[in-house]
Design a protein around this motif. Structure first.
Motif, short mmCIF file in Angstrom:
data_model
loop_
_atom_site.label_atom_id
_atom_site.label_comp_id
_atom_site.label_asym_id
_atom_site.label_seq_id
_atom_site.Cartn_x
_atom_site.Cartn_y
_atom_site.Cartn_z
N GLY B 12 4.92 -4.89 -15.47
CA GLY B 12 5.86 -4.55 -14.43
C GLY B 12 6.64 -3.27 -14.68
O GLY B 12 7.55 -2.94 -13.90
N ALA B 14 7.28 0.84 -15.01
CA ALA B 14 6.75 2.07 -14.43
C ALA B 14 6.95 3.20 -15.43
O ALA B 14 8.08 3.51 -15.81
CB ALA B 14 7.47 2.39 -13.12
N PHE B 122 -3.50 -0.96 -3.20
CA PHE B 122 -2.65 -2.16 -3.16
C PHE B 122 -3.43 -3.40 -2.76
O PHE B 122 -3.02 -4.52 -3.05
CB PHE B 122 -1.51 -1.97 -2.16
CG PHE B 122 -0.39 -1.13 -2.69
CD1 PHE B 122 0.05 -1.29 -3.99
CD2 PHE B 122 0.22 -0.17 -1.90
CE1 PHE B 122 1.07 -0.52 -4.49
CE2 PHE B 122 1.25 0.60 -2.39
CZ PHE B 122 1.68 0.44 -3.68
N ASP B 127 -2.15 -5.44 -11.00
CA ASP B 127 -1.07 -5.65 -11.95
C ASP B 127 -0.79 -4.35 -12.71
O ASP B 127 0.22 -4.22 -13.38
CB ASP B 127 -1.34 -6.83 -12.89
CG ASP B 127 -2.69 -6.72 -13.57
OD1 ASP B 127 -3.41 -5.74 -13.32
OD2 ASP B 127 -3.03 -7.64 -14.34
N LEU B 150 5.55 2.26 -2.03
CA LEU B 150 5.20 1.94 -3.41
C LEU B 150 6.25 1.01 -4.02
O LEU B 150 5.90 -0.01 -4.63
CB LEU B 150 5.09 3.25 -4.22
CG LEU B 150 4.84 3.12 -5.71
CD1 LEU B 150 3.49 2.49 -5.98
CD2 LEU B 150 4.91 4.48 -6.38
N GLU B 153 5.88 -2.54 -2.57
CA GLU B 153 4.73 -3.29 -3.11
C GLU B 153 4.97 -3.69 -4.56
O GLU B 153 4.58 -4.76 -5.00
CB GLU B 153 3.45 -2.45 -3.00
CG GLU B 153 2.95 -2.27 -1.58
CD GLU B 153 2.55 -3.58 -0.91
OE1 GLU B 153 1.97 -4.44 -1.59
OE2 GLU B 153 2.84 -3.74 0.30
N ARG B 154 5.60 -2.77 -5.32
CA ARG B 154 5.89 -3.09 -6.72
C ARG B 154 6.83 -4.27 -6.80
O ARG B 154 6.64 -5.19 -7.61
CB ARG B 154 6.55 -1.89 -7.41
CG ARG B 154 5.61 -0.96 -8.08
CD ARG B 154 6.38 -0.04 -8.99
NE ARG B 154 6.86 -0.75 -10.16
CZ ARG B 154 7.92 -0.35 -10.88
NH1 ARG B 154 8.60 0.72 -10.53
NH2 ARG B 154 8.27 -1.02 -11.95
N HIS B 157 4.85 -7.53 -5.97
CA HIS B 157 3.83 -8.02 -6.89
C HIS B 157 4.16 -7.84 -8.36
O HIS B 157 3.42 -8.30 -9.22
CB HIS B 157 2.48 -7.33 -6.62
CG HIS B 157 1.95 -7.58 -5.26
ND1 HIS B 157 1.78 -6.57 -4.34
CD2 HIS B 157 1.61 -8.73 -4.64
CE1 HIS B 157 1.33 -7.10 -3.22
NE2 HIS B 157 1.22 -8.39 -3.36
N SER B 159 3.87 -5.12 -10.07
CA SER B 159 2.83 -4.35 -10.75
C SER B 159 3.45 -3.32 -11.67
O SER B 159 4.50 -2.75 -11.38
CB SER B 159 1.93 -3.62 -9.75
OG SER B 159 2.24 -3.92 -8.43
N VAL B 161 3.18 0.40 -13.40
CA VAL B 161 2.69 1.68 -12.88
C VAL B 161 2.60 2.66 -14.04
O VAL B 161 3.51 2.75 -14.87
CB VAL B 161 3.65 2.25 -11.81
CG1 VAL B 161 3.19 3.63 -11.36
CG2 VAL B 161 3.75 1.32 -10.62
#
Lengths: 267, 231
Positions: B12, B14, B122, B127, B150, B153-154, B157, B159, B161
């Protein structure tokens, strides 16, 4: 939806209009033929009307149909064989750099070898029959198609290959979603030029090796100094080729490559 | 080309890699993506669904936009109806219309192509999202819109980056951690953690932090900027 319909109408209109252009150039061609024929006299060059009249007579007497069918069968058999073998081997050679480097000199030899030389060899190997014209057509068309398929695979955008790898595409998906659509844009022109080639080669082979087919009919009309019949057979030959190309291959190409037209017409 | 690089991206998180052109950022990203294999050293990844957005949209020109967005889903064996439904939903959030989805990419504007490329990334609910200067060729309005998408969406989920950019402001705006690379051989020369949550970073904050950031001696050295007077 409305926009798509508009696009379709515009594309069709454009196609029909370009048809008028082709008709006009065909008309000019016939006019020049007619004028030259009037100057030279029927023994040297019959007029278009005479040639078409003779052709009509040949059809009416039932002589033309079977000969055209025999020639078409041989040309298409050789063409189909070279499409199958050439496309597959070309794709395989394009995937591997080593294979494409090894294939290059062989292809140069095959392209450089005159079809008439193959024909002599084919006569020795297959004798008089279908084998000789079919083999000669196959061996003359094979390098064109092979090179088309190989170039198509080699020129595939490396960036799209990265996309395919990044998104974890399976080998099958890479083939059907990435490789083939690109390769087809190389393969189709190669197929079309090979088809034209096959029609020329088959007549040459028939002229020298067989008892039937358009080529053999041409040999007979030549020996009778029958220029009108010769022209009639040539018209039949070219007409068959044009029919196959514009009624079969061209619509197929437009369908398979529709993305290209849409992309260019809307930008 | 690269030397002594140790880089971890947590779940998770960035991470932004900034550096001048030719310092090996893209090589590093391609290594992380598995598109290149290292001659020396190891790369370990526990991310199950990485996705990447490239500098160019790189859509398949012979597939309609909807099928392009669903490409990753198709590769995962998602059925056609389901992937079209997911792709269409995502595309609508990205500002693409049904009309755009029926077009081939060649008929879309550059901005729409970028949205489609982001949607494609996406779509697989990544992940780990790898961004290779994904926004560098876009105008500032579109950039800020895609930044917001972005971020959304992050947040949805979680995710991670890993992005590379030469735009410091973009790094300051999006990253939890900024790594500065310098070239020949490529190595990481400085690390900076940004603790303010992404949602709380407004324009003024981004400008102020970027201005502060660009005064750093490591940054000036990496980008071959002349040293500041009195620094």
């Amino acid at each position: 939806m409305k926009r798509a319909a508009g696009d379709w109408l515009a594309a069709t209109g454009h196609y029909l209009w370009s048809g008028w252009g082709s008709l006009a150039s065909l008309g000019i061609f016939l006019a020049i033929w007619e004028l030259t024929a009037q100057q030279l006299g029927p023994l040297i060059l019959p007029t278009p009307i005479e040639a078409l009249g003779t052709l009509h007579g040949l059809f009416a007497s039932g002589a033309a149909g079977p000969e055209i069918a025999v020639t078409a069968r041989r040309a298409l058999a050789g063409f189909a064989l070279s499409v199958g073998v050439g496309s597959l081997l070309g794709l395989a050679a394009g995937v591997s750099l080593t294979a494409s480097m090894m294939a290059r000199p062989i292809i140069t030899v095959l392209v450089g070898m005159p079809p008439i030389a193959w024909l002599i060899l084919a006569l020795l190997w297959f004798g008089a029959g279908d084998g000789t014209p079919v083999f000669t057509v196959f061996i003359a068309c094979f390098p064109i198609i092979f090179v088309g398929a190989m170039q198509g695979t080699r020129t595939l955008d490396g960036q799209l290959k990265e996309v395919a790898r990044m998104f974890g595409l399976s080998t099958w998906m890479k083939l059907t979603d990435v490789y083939l659509p690109h390769v087809v844009s190389y393969l189709f022109p190669a197929w079309i030029s090979a088809l034209g080639m096959s029609w020329k080669i088959v007549v040459m082979a028939e002229l020298l090796s067989t008892e039937d087919g358009i080529g053999a009919a041409l040999a007979v009309s030549r020996s009778h100094l029958d220029t009108a019949a010769s022209m009639a057979w040539i018209v039949a030959l070219v007409g068959t080729l044009l029919a196959i190309e514009y009624l079969l291959l061209e619509p197929l190409k437009r369908r398979v490559e529709s993305w290209r037209e849409f992309a260019s017409s809307s930008n | 080309m690269l030397e002594d690089i140790e880089l971890n991206v947590g779940e998770g998180e960035a991470v932004a890699l900034v550096g001048p052109s030719g310092c090996g950022k893209t090589t590093l990203l391609n290594l992380a993506a598995g598109l290149l294999t290292p001659w020396e050293g190891t790369i370990a990844s526990s991310f199950a669904r990485p996705a990447m957005m490239f500098q160019q949209p790189r859509l398949l020109p012979w597939k309609r936009t909807l099928a392009n967005i669903g490409l990753g889903l198709k590769a995962r064996g998602v059925g056609r109806a389901e992937r079209d439904r997911q792709a269409a939903g995502l595309a609508t959030r990205m500002g693409l219309t049904a009309d755009d989805l029926a077009k081939y990419p060649g008929a879309l504007s550059g901005g729409m192509q970028s949205r489609a490329a982001l949607a494609r990334a996406f779509a697989v609910a990544p992940d780990l999202l790898l961004l290779d200067e994904a926004f560098s060729a876009l105008d500032i309005g579109l950039k800020s819109e895609l930044y917001a998408l972005l971020a959304g969406e992050r947040a949805a989920h979680g995710s991670a980056v890993l992005m590379i950019t030469h735009d410091l402001m973009e790094a300051v705006r999006l990253a939890d951690r900024i790594l500065v690379m310098s070239g020949s051989p490529g190595r990481i020369v400085a690390e900076h953690r940004v603790d303010t949550p992404v949602a709380a970073r407004d324009e003024a904050w981004v400008f102020a932090r970027t201005a502060e950031f660009i005064r750093w001696p490591e940054i000036r050295a990496a980008f071959a900027l002349p040293p500041l007077e009195g620094a």
